[in-house]
Write a protein that holds these residues in place. Structure first.
Motif, PDB file in Angstrom:
ATOM      1  N   TYR A   5      -2.512   4.830  -7.575  1.00 49.26           N
ATOM      2  CA  TYR A   5      -2.153   5.302  -6.241  1.00 49.26           C
ATOM      3  C   TYR A   5      -1.825   6.792  -6.333  1.00 49.26           C
ATOM      4  CZ  TYR A   5      -1.370   0.604  -4.193  1.00 49.26           C
ATOM      5  OH  TYR A   5      -1.499  -0.676  -3.702  1.00 49.26           O
ATOM      6  N   LYS A  41      -1.995   3.581  -0.263  1.00 51.81           N
ATOM      7  CA  LYS A  41      -2.141   3.730  -1.712  1.00 51.81           C
ATOM      8  C   LYS A  41      -1.407   4.983  -2.182  1.00 51.81           C
ATOM      9  CE  LYS A  41      -6.146   0.908  -2.540  1.00 51.81           C
ATOM     10  NZ  LYS A  41      -7.325   0.728  -3.360  1.00 51.81           N
ATOM     11  N   THR A  57       0.817  -1.212   0.000  1.00 53.41           N
ATOM     12  CA  THR A  57       0.000   0.000   0.000  1.00 53.41           C
ATOM     13  C   THR A  57       0.853   1.266   0.000  1.00 53.41           C
ATOM     14  OG1 THR A  57      -0.182  -0.034   2.408  1.00 53.41           O
ATOM     15  CG2 THR A  57      -1.942  -1.112   1.140  1.00 53.41           C
TER      16      THR A  57
END
Length: 183
Positions: free
Chosen positions: A40, A64, A15
């Motif tokens: 992202y 993200k 992430t």
């Protein structure tokens, strides 16, 4: 990892992605490309004033996100956020040198890096002082000192992997690009 698509498959497991390595090694381009491919947020080094650790850590608290951080190579082994991948960009040092010289980056912009490294890695004073350019010095310290102590996953990504990315522009078509230009 041979192709850009393989890199993206690996990145999907994380992430937070920090794209680092020496300046002029492809961190700007690769961070933008990965963030676009993963959908992202992209955090350019200017979004945290290049070396502001407090602002960098605020970015790192997000999920993200792909963060471009070539000026913060000295703190990579301190990153401990879960599901974080650090990418160390590897580019031929002669190519880095030519790129630095093209934009007038060295030595005026690298002297502060040597100062930071001499202060942070005091036990490696002689090694650090043996280099005249920051790219090989930073890479050597990363390989010998930092990588064994990384708290998150990390990988090397060769600069050449960019050639298989969606928006790659051949070198002869980007000779007049400014330092942050990717398109």
């Amino acid at each position: 990892m041979q192709k850009y698509d393989d890199l993206i498959k690996k990145c999907k497991r994380y992430t937070r992605i920090v794209v680092s390595g020496p300046q002029r090694s492809g961190t700007t381009y690769m961070a933008k490309q990965i963030s676009e491919s993963l959908n992202y947020e992209h955090a350019d080094e200017y979004s945290f004033s290049i070396r502001n650790l407090i602002m960098f850590k605020q970015k790192l608290d997000k999920e993200k996100i792909v963060i471009q951080a070539p000026a913060l190579t000295h703190i990579l082994s301190e990153i401990n956020h879960p599901r974080t991948l650090v990418i160390w960009m590897k580019r031929d040092f002669d190519d880095v040198k030519r790129s630095e010289d093209r934009i007038g980056w060295h030595p005026k912009d690298s002297s502060w890096e040597f100062a930071i490294y001499l202060k942070r890695f005091v036990n490696h004073f002689d090694l650090i002082r043996s280099f005249d350019r920051s790219a090989p010095m930073k890479t050597e310290i990363f390989e010998k000192v930092q990588s064994p102590n990384m708290q998150v996953d990390w990988i090397y990504v060769d600069y050449e992997i960019a050639e298989s990315s969606p928006n790659y522009i051949k070198p002869e078509n980007r000779k007049n690009f400014h330092s942050k230009q990717t398109k």
